[in-house]
Scaffold this motif. Structure first.
Motif, PDB file in Angstrom:
ATOM      1  N   ALA A   1       0.644  -1.301   0.085  1.00 17.49           N
ATOM      2  CA  ALA A   1      -0.067  -0.064   0.155  1.00 17.49           C
ATOM      3  C   ALA A   1       0.817   1.256   0.095  1.00 17.49           C
ATOM      4  N   TYR A   2       1.857   1.312   0.850  1.00 17.52           N
ATOM      5  CA  TYR A   2       2.706   2.562   1.074  1.00 17.52           C
ATOM      6  C   TYR A   2       3.396   2.646  -0.567  1.00 17.52           C
ATOM      7  N   LYS A   3       3.661   1.712  -1.292  1.00 18.54           N
ATOM      8  CA  LYS A   3       4.334   1.858  -2.781  1.00 18.54           C
ATOM      9  C   LYS A   3       3.235   2.639  -3.385  1.00 18.54           C
ATOM     10  N   LYS A   4       1.979   2.349  -3.477  1.00 15.21           N
ATOM     11  CA  LYS A   4       1.076   2.774  -4.159  1.00 15.21           C
ATOM     12  C   LYS A   4       0.777   4.440  -3.577  1.00 15.21           C
ATOM     13  N   LEU A   5       0.920   4.544  -2.592  1.00 14.30           N
ATOM     14  CA  LEU A   5       0.649   5.843  -1.914  1.00 14.30           C
ATOM     15  C   LEU A   5       1.618   6.623  -2.383  1.00 14.30           C
ATOM     16  N   GLY A   6       3.003   6.225  -2.422  1.00 12.44           N
ATOM     17  CA  GLY A   6       3.998   7.367  -3.234  1.00 12.44           C
ATOM     18  C   GLY A   6       3.442   7.760  -4.310  1.00 12.44           C
ATOM     19  N   LEU A   7       2.919   6.795  -5.181  1.00  7.37           N
ATOM     20  CA  LEU A   7       2.624   7.222  -6.497  1.00  7.37           C
ATOM     21  C   LEU A   7       1.379   8.377  -6.386  1.00  7.37           C
ATOM     22  N   LEU A   8       0.758   8.038  -5.288  1.00  7.14           N
ATOM     23  CA  LEU A   8      -0.524   9.064  -5.117  1.00  7.14           C
ATOM     24  C   LEU A   8       0.018  10.254  -4.736  1.00  7.14           C
ATOM     25  N   LYS A   9       0.936  10.414  -3.938  1.00  5.20           N
ATOM     26  CA  LYS A   9       1.769  11.751  -3.507  1.00  5.20           C
ATOM     27  C   LYS A   9       2.226  12.488  -4.576  1.00  5.20           C
ATOM     28  N   LYS A  10       2.751  11.905  -5.695  1.00  5.20           N
ATOM     29  CA  LYS A  10       3.214  12.565  -6.850  1.00  5.20           C
ATOM     30  C   LYS A  10       2.285  13.457  -7.526  1.00  5.20           C
ATOM     31  N   LEU A  11       0.846  12.759  -7.419  1.00  3.07           N
ATOM     32  CA  LEU A  11      -0.333  13.606  -8.133  1.00  3.07           C
ATOM     33  C   LEU A  11      -1.068  14.680  -7.427  1.00  3.07           C
TER      34      LEU A  11
ATOM     35  N   LEU B   1      -8.846   7.375  -6.573  1.00  3.80           N
ATOM     36  CA  LEU B   1      -7.408   6.461  -6.643  1.00  3.80           C
ATOM     37  C   LEU B   1      -7.302   5.739  -5.524  1.00  3.80           C
ATOM     38  N   TYR B   2      -7.457   6.540  -4.369  1.00  4.80           N
ATOM     39  CA  TYR B   2      -6.989   5.940  -3.049  1.00  4.80           C
ATOM     40  C   TYR B   2      -8.355   4.429  -2.656  1.00  4.80           C
ATOM     41  N   THR B   3      -9.418   5.062  -2.710  1.00  3.70           N
ATOM     42  CA  THR B   3     -10.403   3.965  -2.363  1.00  3.70           C
ATOM     43  C   THR B   3     -10.522   2.716  -3.552  1.00  3.70           C
ATOM     44  N   THR B   4     -10.120   3.155  -4.757  1.00  3.76           N
ATOM     45  CA  THR B   4     -10.082   1.753  -5.605  1.00  3.76           C
ATOM     46  C   THR B   4      -8.541   1.229  -5.464  1.00  3.76           C
ATOM     47  N   PHE B   5      -7.650   1.680  -5.448  1.00  2.00           N
ATOM     48  CA  PHE B   5      -6.303   0.898  -5.592  1.00  2.00           C
ATOM     49  C   PHE B   5      -5.724   0.664  -4.384  1.00  2.00           C
ATOM     50  N   ILE B   6      -5.846   1.293  -3.257  1.00  2.00           N
ATOM     51  CA  ILE B   6      -5.023   1.171  -2.109  1.00  2.00           C
ATOM     52  C   ILE B   6      -5.904   0.664  -0.762  1.00  2.00           C
ATOM     53  N   ARG B   7      -7.237   1.266  -0.774  1.00  2.00           N
ATOM     54  CA  ARG B   7      -7.824   0.762   0.531  1.00  2.00           C
ATOM     55  C   ARG B   7      -8.279  -0.393   0.232  1.00  2.00           C
ATOM     56  N   PRO B   8      -8.459  -1.230  -0.921  1.00  2.04           N
ATOM     57  CA  PRO B   8      -8.781  -2.712  -0.677  1.00  2.04           C
ATOM     58  C   PRO B   8      -7.722  -3.557  -0.271  1.00  2.04           C
TER      59      PRO B   8
ATOM     60  N   LEU C   1      -4.499   7.953   7.080  1.00  3.87           N
ATOM     61  CA  LEU C   1      -4.478   9.349   7.393  1.00  3.87           C
ATOM     62  C   LEU C   1      -3.406  10.075   6.579  1.00  3.87           C
ATOM     63  N   ALA C   2      -2.291   9.093   6.114  1.00  6.54           N
ATOM     64  CA  ALA C   2      -1.270   9.819   5.407  1.00  6.54           C
ATOM     65  C   ALA C   2      -1.914   9.720   3.868  1.00  6.54           C
ATOM     66  N   ALA C   3      -2.836   9.308   3.626  1.00  8.05           N
ATOM     67  CA  ALA C   3      -3.473   9.277   2.241  1.00  8.05           C
ATOM     68  C   ALA C   3      -4.550  10.443   2.267  1.00  8.05           C
ATOM     69  N   ALA C   4      -5.025  10.585   3.483  1.00  9.23           N
ATOM     70  CA  ALA C   4      -5.875  11.821   3.562  1.00  9.23           C
ATOM     71  C   ALA C   4      -5.308  13.194   3.537  1.00  9.23           C
ATOM     72  N   ARG C   5      -4.311  13.110   4.090  1.00  8.93           N
ATOM     73  CA  ARG C   5      -3.450  14.563   4.021  1.00  8.93           C
ATOM     74  C   ARG C   5      -2.878  14.576   2.566  1.00  8.93           C
ATOM     75  N   ILE C   6      -2.658  13.590   1.802  1.00  5.98           N
ATOM     76  CA  ILE C   6      -2.444  13.717   0.383  1.00  5.98           C
ATOM     77  C   ILE C   6      -3.718  14.187  -0.329  1.00  5.98           C
ATOM     78  N   VAL C   7      -4.712  13.664  -0.260  1.00  4.26           N
ATOM     79  CA  VAL C   7      -6.133  13.972  -0.894  1.00  4.26           C
ATOM     80  C   VAL C   7      -6.376  15.436  -0.596  1.00  4.26           C
ATOM     81  N   THR C   8      -6.536  15.828   0.842  1.00  9.78           N
ATOM     82  CA  THR C   8      -7.038  17.048   1.054  1.00  9.78           C
ATOM     83  C   THR C   8      -5.980  18.176   1.289  1.00  9.78           C
ATOM     84  N   GLY C   9      -4.551  18.139   1.267  1.00 15.53           N
ATOM     85  CA  GLY C   9      -3.507  18.805   1.396  1.00 15.53           C
ATOM     86  C   GLY C   9      -3.302  19.516   2.625  1.00 15.53           C
ATOM     87  N   LEU C  10      -3.974  18.863   3.661  1.00 10.72           N
ATOM     88  CA  LEU C  10      -3.774  19.095   5.041  1.00 10.72           C
ATOM     89  C   LEU C  10      -2.543  18.767   5.645  1.00 10.72           C
TER      90      LEU C  10
END
Length: 299
Positions: free
Chosen positions: A14-24, A36-43, A68-77
């Protein structure tokens, strides 16, 4: 293979895919990142969770930390934002709550014979089948006795315990969908206009909304030594939008634009950051557009 080892393995993927999410993070919208998170990481974090949901608190915290790390990427918080802020801005549920709902849903299927027979056979009888007396708990399942904590946290005892805790009227729901709806408590939803605007300025707007970007916020968390703005006054959201003398021209443009809006009666920091309930979505989008233009000129 222990549950801890298994969870570590899925976290690594999951952390590998989270790194790709952060680039976006600054390239695509809030909605796209969330999908992207709910489809490719959360499962990855929930696969067969009905079986291993009795894992240790330490492992549960690891899983929640990733979400929570994914939520910070999605929200920018930033790290200064609370969990409640992150979950409000994403509309997600904590993983522990989702696992609980999944376990209860499986128990609903078992109770109403919607699963293969081998799953029904692992469950003990309802108390009413073993006793002639009608009590308040006669519709509950008997929890199997166990000597070891590892068994107490396994699927059968945990699922029965969760099922018995649900009010009887909810357990008697006519369909699985209505059962799930009854379990879900009403939570405040994030308005669609919160995603309006250019991604970068929308993120700054979101950070202002949750008090994690101005000097007074950084000072409160011991990140900087002073809460003062460069003009010499405490830099909070009211000062930022109403008092700071550095950008008086931009502020006049902001309020001239806002006061031309017909249905807006009151302007304060809450309206600038959260919108106005008396306005429709389109009007709130226009309001947020003016605010983010001011942020862009001020930042």
């Amino acid at each position: 293979l222990s549950w801890s080892t298994y969870i570590d393995s899925i976290l690594a993927k999951a952390y590998k895919k989270l790194g790709l999410l952060k680039k976006l993070q600054f390239k695509v919208s809030h909605k796209t990142l969330s999908v992207l998170y709910t489809t490719f990481i959360r499962p990855h974090l929930e696969y067969a969770c009905e079986v291993w949901s009795g894992c240790s608190n330490r492992d549960c915290d690891k899983l929640e930390k990733l979400q929570l790390a994914a939520a910070r990427i999605v929200t920018g918080l930033t790290l200064l934002a609370s969990r409640d802020s992150l979950y409000f801005e994403t509309g997600w549920e904590p993983l522990a709550d989702r696992r609980r709902t999944k376990i209860r849903s499986v128990m609903y299927k078992i109770h109403y014979n919607m699963v293969p027979e081998y799953l029904q056979n692992i469950m003990p009888n309802i108390r009413s089948k073993e006793s002639m007396y009608v009590t308040r708990q006669s519709q509950n399942y008997n929890i199997p006795k166990s000597r070891l904590n590892i068994y107490k946290s396994s699927f059968v005892p945990k699922a029965i315990d969760e099922w018995n805790a649900i009010p009887l009227e909810i357990r008697q729901s006519s369909t699985l969908a209505s059962f799930k709806n009854s379990l879900n408590t009403l939570k405040p939803t994030r308005p669609l206009y919160f995603s309006h605007g250019e991604r970068y300025w929308n993120i700054i707007h979101t950070r202002l909304r949750h008090n994690c970007v101005l000097n007074i916020d950084l000072f409160r968390c011991n990140i900087i030594d002073s809460p003062l703005c460069s003009c010499g006054k405490p830099e909070d959201t009211y000062h930022y939008f109403f008092n700071c003398n550095k950008y008086a021209i931009q502020r006049n443009e902001l309020f001239n634009s806002i006061f031309r809006m017909k249905n807006l009666c009151l302007v304060n920091t809450h309206v600038l950051l959260w919108g106005d309930n008396s306005l429709n979505d389109l009007e709130n989008k226009h309001l947020f557009q003016f605010v983010q233009l001011f942020i862009k000129n001020f930042w």
